[in-house]
Design a protein around this motif. Structure first.
Motif, PDB file in Angstrom:
ATOM      1  N   ASP A 153      -5.178   6.792  -5.706  1.00 15.06           N
ATOM      2  CA  ASP A 153      -4.554   5.944  -5.038  1.00 15.06           C
ATOM      3  C   ASP A 153      -4.787   6.183  -3.498  1.00 15.06           C
ATOM      4  OD1 ASP A 153      -3.102   5.910  -7.384  1.00 15.06           O
ATOM      5  OD2 ASP A 153      -1.991   7.258  -6.983  1.00 15.06           O
ATOM      6  N   LYS A 201      -7.593   2.963  -2.376  1.00 17.26           N
ATOM      7  CA  LYS A 201      -6.776   1.867  -2.895  1.00 17.26           C
ATOM      8  C   LYS A 201      -5.764   1.646  -1.946  1.00 17.26           C
ATOM      9  CE  LYS A 201      -5.291  -1.339  -5.203  1.00 17.26           C
ATOM     10  NZ  LYS A 201      -6.399  -2.636  -5.171  1.00 17.26           N
ATOM     11  N   VAL A 202      -5.890   2.277  -0.816  1.00 11.36           N
ATOM     12  CA  VAL A 202      -4.219   1.848   0.257  1.00 11.36           C
ATOM     13  C   VAL A 202      -5.718   1.959   1.135  1.00 11.36           C
ATOM     14  CG1 VAL A 202      -2.715   2.967   2.323  1.00 11.36           C
ATOM     15  CG2 VAL A 202      -3.133   3.496  -0.481  1.00 11.36           C
ATOM     16  N   GLU A 240      -7.986   0.428   0.659  1.00  9.57           N
ATOM     17  CA  GLU A 240      -8.933  -0.839   0.071  1.00  9.57           C
ATOM     18  C   GLU A 240      -7.840  -2.067   1.078  1.00  9.57           C
ATOM     19  OE1 GLU A 240      -8.762  -3.526  -3.646  1.00  9.57           O
ATOM     20  OE2 GLU A 240      -9.592  -1.678  -4.165  1.00  9.57           O
ATOM     21  N   LEU A 241      -5.861  -1.384   0.704  1.00 11.80           N
ATOM     22  CA  LEU A 241      -5.241  -2.526   1.012  1.00 11.80           C
ATOM     23  C   LEU A 241      -5.763  -2.704   2.613  1.00 11.80           C
ATOM     24  CD1 LEU A 241      -2.839  -2.101  -1.628  1.00 11.80           C
ATOM     25  CD2 LEU A 241      -4.534  -3.948  -1.801  1.00 11.80           C
ATOM     26  N   ASN A 242      -5.372  -1.394   3.805  1.00 13.45           N
ATOM     27  CA  ASN A 242      -5.052  -1.060   4.976  1.00 13.45           C
ATOM     28  C   ASN A 242      -6.019  -0.505   5.755  1.00 13.45           C
ATOM     29  OD1 ASN A 242      -4.061  -0.384   6.993  1.00 13.45           O
ATOM     30  ND2 ASN A 242      -1.699  -0.216   6.758  1.00 13.45           N
ATOM     31  N   TYR A 252       1.165   3.143  -3.708  1.00 13.59           N
ATOM     32  CA  TYR A 252       0.167   4.330  -3.765  1.00 13.59           C
ATOM     33  C   TYR A 252      -0.148   5.561  -2.824  1.00 13.59           C
ATOM     34  CZ  TYR A 252      -1.488  -0.859  -5.677  1.00 13.59           C
ATOM     35  OH  TYR A 252      -2.267  -1.941  -6.860  1.00 13.59           O
ATOM     36  N   TYR A 253      -0.230   5.109  -1.873  1.00 12.39           N
ATOM     37  CA  TYR A 253       0.179   6.364  -0.794  1.00 12.39           C
ATOM     38  C   TYR A 253       0.704   7.729  -1.633  1.00 12.39           C
ATOM     39  CZ  TYR A 253       0.220   9.166   3.263  1.00 12.39           C
ATOM     40  OH  TYR A 253       0.187  10.970   3.900  1.00 12.39           O
ATOM     41  N   GLU A 298       0.687  -1.769   0.016  1.00  7.27           N
ATOM     42  CA  GLU A 298       0.095  -0.309   0.131  1.00  7.27           C
ATOM     43  C   GLU A 298       1.057   1.365   0.272  1.00  7.27           C
ATOM     44  OE1 GLU A 298       0.065  -0.815   4.585  1.00  7.27           O
ATOM     45  OE2 GLU A 298      -0.011  -1.564   2.651  1.00  7.27           O
TER      46      GLU A 298
END
Length: 92
Positions: A59, A62-63, A65-67, A40-41, A37
């Motif tokens: 982005d 997405k971060v 979503e992952l964490n 993306y951050y 992640e």
């Protein structure tokens, strides 16, 4: 690993205000390890700074979503949304 090295190089380039190169490095890190992640951050931060709010928002989402516990990403997402709305209100 390669994704971490690319992310770190991207951070150096970001600090040097080499934004296009930083985005390339963060994107390469994501391609190497899509579940990581942090790049993306970091890419979102560059895109935010460039005023590319839609891409930054994507982005940051997405971060999260992952964490979901990545607090800086949640704060950055919120700020990017506010700044995008302000930009739209002002018509530029």
């Amino acid at each position: 690993d390669l994704a971490t090295a690319l992310n770190e190089r991207g951070q150096v380039r970001y600090l040097r205000v080499e934004f296009a190169a930083a985005v390339r490095d963060f994107t390469a890190a994501i391609e190497c390890q899509p579940g990581f992640e942090v790049p993306y951050y970091n890419r979102g931060l560059v895109r935010y700074r460039l005023g590319d709010f839609d891409e930054a928002i994507q982005d940051f989402r997405k971060v999260l979503e992952l964490n979901p516990h990545f607090e800086d990403a949640a704060l950055s997402l919120h700020q990017a949304i506010l700044d995008k709305e302000e930009k739209q209100k002002r018509g530029y």
